[in-house]
Design an enzyme around this catalytic site. Structure first.
Site, short mmCIF file in Angstrom:
data_model
loop_
_atom_site.label_atom_id
_atom_site.label_comp_id
_atom_site.label_asym_id
_atom_site.label_seq_id
_atom_site.Cartn_x
_atom_site.Cartn_y
_atom_site.Cartn_z
N ARG A 104 46.03 44.04 39.99
CA ARG A 104 45.58 44.63 38.88
C ARG A 104 44.54 45.34 39.63
NH1 ARG A 104 41.93 40.89 35.70
NH2 ARG A 104 43.13 40.82 34.83
N THR A 108 40.06 50.18 38.29
CA THR A 108 39.90 50.18 36.50
C THR A 108 40.59 48.89 36.01
OG1 THR A 108 42.45 50.12 37.00
CG2 THR A 108 41.67 52.36 36.92
N ASP A 200 46.13 27.35 40.25
CA ASP A 200 46.55 28.85 40.61
C ASP A 200 48.74 27.97 40.93
OD1 ASP A 200 48.01 30.90 42.39
OD2 ASP A 200 46.44 31.63 41.56
N ASP A 203 50.31 29.57 43.81
CA ASP A 203 49.78 29.16 45.31
C ASP A 203 49.95 27.46 45.04
OD1 ASP A 203 48.17 31.35 46.43
OD2 ASP A 203 46.21 30.31 45.45
#
Length: 209
Positions: A104, A108, A200, A203
């Site tokens: 990401r 933006t 996550d 992870d």
């Protein structure tokens, strides 16, 4: 949500309950992700076309059915999607595997492609995109956009857990893509984690946290 399939198979739900548990080890978590992907793959490919063939058994000739030459590809979204690949390949040994890496952009907030490696004939294949978590839907939507840009016409998305926000994003951006999940959870928290979710996935698969 006509294009969303939530699997209620007892084996999938049982394994998902262990997957969610914070006490589940990295080894067991990794194995469960692969096993759930394998079971989900079995259901997600239910619509593959079949053709009738004659097979000579030791006793006689049997009228059998085989998959009718359909070309398939599995495309994991890096890195967590890698955890689902082995289970799917065990079900479909001849499937080809592409890879999409996204991050990401901090300014933006949009997904940026940093890795994109596909089979040469990807445009001729039906593609199943895999990522354990469908949270905001941003990565999945971007990955599917990139696949459509290289000519892929038939795409499915398979995630273990989805959030309503991610499903909504996918339906807005890609209403032609069927979505398969083992569970549709309640919502995203302020950090874009699925609640109750499982934390996550990357992870927990790779033991990095």
């Amino acid at each position: 949500m006509s294009n969303v399939c939530v699997f209620d198979h007892p084996l999938i739900q049982h394994k998902l309950s262990i997957l969610r548990d914070e006490k589940t080890s990295v080894k067991e978590f990794r194995e469960l992700v692969s096993e759930i992907a394998m079971l989900m793959c079995y259901e997600a490919t239910r619509d593959l076309p079949l053709e009738e063939v004659d097979v000579k058994t030791p006793v006689a000739v049997a009228k059998c059915r085989r998959i009718a030459g359909k070309k398939l590809a599995v495309v994991p979204i890096l890195r967590a999607g890698l955890g689902m690949v082995d289970g799917m390949v065990s079900m479909m040994p001849n499937v080809k595997v592409g890879h999409i890496g996204l991050f990401r952009d901090p300014e933006t907030k949009l997904p940026v492609k940093y890795y994109f490696k596909m089979p040469a004939d990807i445009a001729e294949r039906d593609v199943i995109v895999v990522d354990p978590m469908l949270a905001t839907g941003g990565s999945a939507s971007a990955a599917i956009t990139f696949l459509k840009e290289v000519g892929v016409k038939h795409i499915k998305l398979m995630s273990i857990i989805g959030a309503p926000e991610g499903v909504k994003k996918m339906q807005e951006d890609h209403p032609d893509v069927d979505i398969f999940v083992a569970a549709l959870d309640d919502h995203l928290n302020d950090h874009a984690y699925i609640v109750p979710g499982l934390g996550d996935a990357g992870d927990r698969i790779f033991g990095t946290k």
